[in-house]
Design a protein around this motif. Structure first.
Motif, PDB file in Angstrom:
ATOM      1  N   PHE C  76       0.826  -1.207   0.000  1.00 32.31           N
ATOM      2  CA  PHE C  76       0.000   0.000   0.000  1.00 32.31           C
ATOM      3  C   PHE C  76       0.860   1.257   0.000  1.00 32.31           C
ATOM      4  O   PHE C  76       0.351   2.354  -0.131  1.00 32.31           O
ATOM      5  CB  PHE C  76      -0.954   0.000   1.208  1.00 32.31           C
ATOM      6  N   LEU C 134       9.951  -2.629   6.243  1.00 27.46           N
ATOM      7  CA  LEU C 134       8.500  -2.710   6.397  1.00 27.46           C
ATOM      8  C   LEU C 134       7.882  -3.979   5.811  1.00 27.46           C
ATOM      9  O   LEU C 134       6.804  -4.376   6.218  1.00 27.46           O
ATOM     10  CB  LEU C 134       7.829  -1.495   5.754  1.00 27.46           C
ATOM     11  N   LEU C 143      -2.491  -9.072   6.411  1.00 25.23           N
ATOM     12  CA  LEU C 143      -3.060  -8.032   7.258  1.00 25.23           C
ATOM     13  C   LEU C 143      -1.972  -7.058   7.711  1.00 25.23           C
ATOM     14  O   LEU C 143      -2.075  -5.847   7.539  1.00 25.23           O
ATOM     15  CB  LEU C 143      -3.723  -8.703   8.457  1.00 25.23           C
ATOM     16  N   LYS C 144      -0.902  -7.617   8.259  1.00 24.36           N
ATOM     17  CA  LYS C 144       0.175  -6.758   8.754  1.00 24.36           C
ATOM     18  C   LYS C 144       0.869  -6.027   7.614  1.00 24.36           C
ATOM     19  O   LYS C 144       1.306  -4.895   7.775  1.00 24.36           O
ATOM     20  CB  LYS C 144       1.181  -7.588   9.550  1.00 24.36           C
ATOM     21  N   ILE C 146      -0.480  -4.913   4.867  1.00 30.61           N
ATOM     22  CA  ILE C 146      -1.282  -3.750   4.487  1.00 30.61           C
ATOM     23  C   ILE C 146      -1.078  -2.642   5.508  1.00 30.61           C
ATOM     24  O   ILE C 146      -0.847  -1.484   5.161  1.00 30.61           O
ATOM     25  CB  ILE C 146      -2.778  -4.129   4.383  1.00 30.61           C
ATOM     26  N   LEU C 147      -1.096  -3.013   6.799  1.00 28.34           N
ATOM     27  CA  LEU C 147      -0.953  -2.002   7.843  1.00 28.34           C
ATOM     28  C   LEU C 147       0.435  -1.366   7.813  1.00 28.34           C
ATOM     29  O   LEU C 147       0.572  -0.142   7.836  1.00 28.34           O
ATOM     30  CB  LEU C 147      -1.229  -2.627   9.215  1.00 28.34           C
ATOM     31  N   MET C 148       1.466  -2.205   7.735  1.00 30.24           N
ATOM     32  CA  MET C 148       2.845  -1.697   7.740  1.00 30.24           C
ATOM     33  C   MET C 148       3.081  -0.769   6.558  1.00 30.24           C
ATOM     34  O   MET C 148       3.655   0.311   6.709  1.00 30.24           O
ATOM     35  CB  MET C 148       3.836  -2.862   7.636  1.00 30.24           C
ATOM     36  N   THR C 150       0.931   0.829   4.735  1.00 31.56           N
ATOM     37  CA  THR C 150       0.158   2.062   4.862  1.00 31.56           C
ATOM     38  C   THR C 150       0.901   3.029   5.776  1.00 31.56           C
ATOM     39  O   THR C 150       1.021   4.227   5.476  1.00 31.56           O
ATOM     40  CB  THR C 150      -1.237   1.771   5.452  1.00 31.56           C
ATOM     41  N   GLY C 151       1.421   2.488   6.889  1.00 27.32           N
ATOM     42  CA  GLY C 151       2.222   3.313   7.784  1.00 27.32           C
ATOM     43  C   GLY C 151       3.411   3.909   7.054  1.00 27.32           C
ATOM     44  O   GLY C 151       3.736   5.089   7.213  1.00 27.32           O
ATOM     45  N   GLY C 152       4.061   3.082   6.224  1.00 30.84           N
ATOM     46  CA  GLY C 152       5.215   3.551   5.452  1.00 30.84           C
ATOM     47  C   GLY C 152       4.857   4.697   4.534  1.00 30.84           C
ATOM     48  O   GLY C 152       5.593   5.683   4.422  1.00 30.84           O
TER      49      GLY C 152
END
Lengths: 364, 244, 339
Positions: C76, C134, C143-144, C146-148, C150-152
């Motif tokens: 992401f 990341l 799941l992680k 996508i989250l990681m 997105t955070g990046g």
């Protein structure tokens, strides 16, 4: 290891059998609930009342997101869209109709209807293919929605948003009693606050019930092993779609509460990327798949957001002469630190506060 | 092959878990160098898991795997392949977007196709020559199986692990395969084959191991098992030889 | 590269059933849009603009498509590389304004090429770090991931704001790339032709690498069945890092081009185009370069036609396009990966 005193059965029933399962967590939760109930009297003032109300609304919002992320294991970027639909529903109904209870009812029902339709369509389209498509498609739809909302300025007030009126008893000028109670004038703001408090308690208990129902257990089974659950005979697409619809409805209701509290709605208050990041971060920090995490996470986060940004202003001013530090510590870069915190939490603290406390209580 | 019969591949008390499931409960398997070892057993006995564990596609949680005297339990799949292990998986693992030629070229780790070996492959499986530039995805099921085997033998290997090559194939093709495997054996390569078709197993196998519930329950010569109806019935169920 | 063994090719190679319908789609959309637009010259201008935009979107999407197909990694944060490309391009063009404004085609081209190279290099380096920090730590967990990532994306976007400011930046194209050629009554902006050319070169280059080189074979094989490739003796981790970095570089290249196409943008340029990229990936089908190209062209054309006829629903039109295609082919136009 902590031992648990057996909880009275009515509490057990109220919490759908899903107790905090950690003594420390129980104490924290009780403190938070008591704190939120007495907040208007304990720390009077518009700013702290505002923070408490936002905590309440975020508890509902984040818990509804946790139903999806934590319990179902799918990532949605459209949660702010449903939040926004709720808030815009109230905003538009209250400006287009005579403000009052009817407007609230019409706005809420229309918003829920729209959310249900959108969530169903998105779910059926994307989850049928692959669960990761859900994340992409929700992102696309949410972006399109927020663009649309700022373009339909005649209805939504565009980027500026709209202010509107609430039923009389929620208006700041309203007085319930002539005399102050415990030194506090019980005005419309206080009444709104308690209305929101009651609503959030009901919503939260409802979500707890859903998560601990047979339906909720199927969701968790799907999260753990979608193929196996499908093989046992559960239609994963169906269950995931229903979960996303339920989550959307709760987010919409949280949006309704937000609109009632602020008497204003605009893209920045409900639709922005920043709020999506807030939701993600709170869910992760609180502990995914615990629901209670929403409570702990929202409190920690809102207090940090309200007061840390002040600290950032100070640091930024103090470090004026150190070029990079001043820029990075500037309150405008708040999202940078949120992002960093978010990544670090997923990496080092994936169970979140509630998960960690429960692990401790279990002695692992 | 001086010391014929010394184990080329040995599994010692190998256990494998896939997620929450415990599949192999201590597999002891010895594949002597040269000749063909047949791994038999009912569906779900753990045969494919055993093959995948040897290839390190799934990790053994306990026990050791030795290949040519070297402990390969902790090695990864590419290393094991480069030690000279050719693998024909149950689902054939064909790259359907690539042509037959590209599939074979990729299988030759050296980067060069050996014309002599290619000639052997073309003789065994004329379809490979005919569809040389065709997309592998357009091949029939039997041809895909041939391609998968051809990939495994496109270069000299010490061990071939072949997982149910006859699954779903027509009897005429199976008969052809028996000939191919016999010729392969004659080149000196060691074969470990998972097979449900007892006729084929009997025709090719020198030694045999039977699995049940994630363990080896019988180990011995193929001929003994083939001659002992009672043992077959006990190990493999009633239908096995009566069927053929 | 190995020399193909000269196996006698006999006549009855099974004819590959070529699936032409998706290829015809951009054409169908272009024809269908004609009555919507009305004026043929406007239509021509819009079509060329759409194709140019499509080629840029293809350039930025191709890397993500390969990474997604090859390693099942959904990044992401891909938009971060695009935003970086755009800003690095800016950082090269602004100090070299004399070259940008010079009347010499040579200087103009030089500064343009320099901007492209800088964007590619910076995005590649950041891509490598991004992957290490990341993606590798949460490898295999969607799941992680996508989250990681997105955070990046958020972190990179905020760093860009910290470095280059949060305001809209705007800058000029090199002098000789400005203006338009007249094709009948249709004004065809020069830069769009350049973008079309670069995008086509990227597509052909990718196609050549994927079909004519051994690395390309490995990538295509790995996209379809990574495990088998490993079991054949190839270590896919390095391959993945390589593809990821190249994907980031292509995103950087496309980012410079996209920035010049827009001419003014903010740091959210990456997050904005992310949405279009995802639509392209979903339309195109997993792991198919051609599908990705067609998806990108469709998105580019639709955006321009609808943007002309009904600007308010431009983004919705792309979502509608995606929904229609998913109704027709739930797996996208072409699908290589079978997961």
């Amino acid at each position: 290891m902590t031992t648990h005193a057996p909880a009275p059965s009515f509490i057990r029933r109220l919490l759908s059998g899903d107790l905090p399962r950690s003594r420390i967590l129980t104490v924290i939760l009780i403190a938070i609930v008591v704190g939120l109930v007495v907040a208007p009297f304990l720390v009077p003032g518009a700013r702290s009342l505002n923070t408490s109300a936002k905590i309440l609304i975020f508890i509902a919002l984040v818990a509804s997101y946790d139903l999806l992320l934590g319990y179902t294991g799918i990532v949605s970027f459209a949660h702010t869209m449903f939040f926004g639909i709720g808030a815009y529903g109230i905003a538009i109904a209250s400006t287009r109709m005579e403000p009052g209870w009817t407007a609230l009812a019409v706005g809420t029902s229309c918003a829920i209807l729209l959310s249900v339709i959108l969530a169903t369509v998105i779910g059926l389209f994307s989850l049928r293919v692959r669960a990761v498509f859900f994340a992409m498609i929700t992102l696309a739809v949410a972006t399109a929605f927020s663009t649309l909302m700022s373009q339909l300025s005649e209805w939504t007030g565009g980027e500026d948003g709209i202010t509107f009126k609430m039923p009389t008893i929620f208006q700041p000028a309203y007085r319930l009693f002539e005399e102050p109670v415990l030194g506090i004038v019980i005005n419309g703001r206080i009444l709104s606050y308690y209305a929101i408090l009651i609503a959030v308690v009901v919503l939260f208990l409802l979500m707890l019930r859903i998560a601990n129902s047979p339906f909720g257990r199927v969701l968790q089974a799907i999260r753990e092993n979608p193929f196996r659950t499908e093989a046992i005979g559960y239609r994963t697409v169906f269950y995931r779609t229903i979960a996303s619809v339920i989550s959307a409805v709760f987010a919409t209701l949280a949006g309704v509460l937000m609109a009632i509290w602020l008497r204003y709605n605009g893209p920045d208050t409900t639709l922005s990327l920043e709020i999506m990041v807030d939701i993600l971060l709170i869910t992760v920090i609180g502990g995914m798949g615990t629901l209670y995490g929403a409570i702990v996470g929202s409190v920690v986060f809102m207090i940090a957001q309200t007061y840390l940004q002040d600290v950032m202003v100070l640091v930024s001013k103090a470090s004026e002469h150190i070029p990079l530090v001043a820029t990075l510590a500037h309150p405008d870069r708040w999202l940078l630190w949120l992002g960093l915190l978010f990544v670090l939490s997923i990496y080092y603290f994936p169970q979140g506060v509630v998960g960690s406390l429960r692990d401790r209580a279990r002695g692992t | 092959m001086i010391d014929k019969g010394a184990p080329l591949l040995a599994l010692d008390k190998v256990e494998t878990r896939i997620g929450p499931y415990h599949i192999l409960h201590g597999v002891d398997l010895v594949v002597p160098e040269g000749g063909a070892t047949m791994l038999l057993g009912r569906n779900g006995a753990g045969k494919t898991t055993t093959a995948r564990t040897v290839m390190a596609l799934w990790r053994a949680s306990a026990g050791t795997v030795t290949f040519g005297g070297r402990d390969i339990t902790r090695e990864d799949a590419p290393t094991i392949a480069r030690l000279g292990v050719g693998y024909v998986p149950e689902n054939m693992g064909i790259f359907s977007d690539l042509t037959v030629a590209e599939n074979l070229r990729l299988a030759a780790i050296s980067g060069q196709l050996d014309p002599k070996r290619l000639e052997v492959i073309f003789n065994a499986f004329p379809a490979m020559k005919r569809f040389w530039l065709g997309r592998a995805g357009t091949l029939s099921g039997g041809q895909k199986q041939m391609l998968s085997i051809a990939r495994a033998i496109v270069e000299p290997r010490r061990l071939l692990i072949i997982d149910e090559p006859t699954k779903g194939l027509a009897p005429a093709i199976i008969a052809n395969m028996i000939g191919v495997f016999r010729d392969l054996k004659a080149t000196g390569v060691t074969i470990l084959m998972i097979e449900q078709n007892f006729a084929l197993a009997r025709a090719i196998g020198d030694t045999v191991a039977v699995m049940e519930d994630g363990r080896i329950v019988h180990h011995g010569g193929m001929a003994e098992l083939a001659d002992d109806d009672a043992l077959q019935r006990r190990l493999l169920g009633l239908s096995m030889s009566a069927h053929q | 590269m190995s020399k193909p063994v000269t196996a006698p090719v006999t006549a009855d190679i099974p004819r590959q059933p070529v699936d032409w319908l998706p290829v015809a789609l951009p054409l169908i959309v272009a024809v269908a849009a004609f009555p919507l637009v009305g004026n043929p010259w406007t239509w021509l201008t819009l079509t060329i603009a759409g194709l140019a935009m499509g080629m840029i979107i293809f350039t930025v999407s191709s890397g993500l498509m390969l990474v997604f197909g090859l390693m099942d990694v959904l990044n992401f944060g891909h938009g971060a590389f695009i935003a970086l490309g755009a800003y690095v391009g800016l950082a090269v063009l602004i100090p070299l304004t004399p070259w940008v404004e010079a009347t010499s085609v040579l200087l103009n081209s030089a500064v343009f090429a320099l901007a492209l190279c800088a964007g590619v290099i910076v995005a590649g380096v950041v891509g490598f770090v991004f992957d290490r920090l990341l993606i590798q730590p949460v490898y295999g967990n969607h799941l992680k991931q996508i989250l990681m990532t997105t955070g990046g994306l958020i972190i990179v976007e905020q760093l860009i704001r910290a470095i280059w400011g949060a305001e809209t930046v705007s800058f000029n194209l090199p002098a000789s790339l400005r203006g338009s050629w007249l094709l009948g009554e249709a004004a065809v902006e020069r830069y769009r032709i350049v973008a079309l050319g670069i995008g086509s070169a990227v597509f052909l280059g990718l196609l050549l690498v994927l079909t004519r080189t051994r690395i390309g074979l490995m990538i295509r094989a790995g996209v379809e069945n990574r495990e088998m490739l490993e079991a054949m003796g190839y270590r896919t981790r390095h391959l993945f890092v390589g593809v990821f970095v190249v994907g980031a570089m292509l995103a950087g290249l496309g980012g410079v081009m996209w920035g010049l196409y827009l001419q003014n943008f903010t740091a959210s340029i990456g997050a904005q185009i992310n949405v279009l990229i995802f639509i392209v990936i979903i339309i195109g089908g997993l792991g198919s370069t051609t599908g990705c190209l067609i998806g990108a062209l469709l998105v580019g054309l639709t955006s321009n036609y609808v943007g002309f006829a009904a600007p308010k629903i431009a983004l919705f039109s792309n979502i509608l396009l995606m929904l229609l295609i998913l109704l027709w082919r739930p797996q996208g136009l072409y699908r290589v990966v079978d997961r």
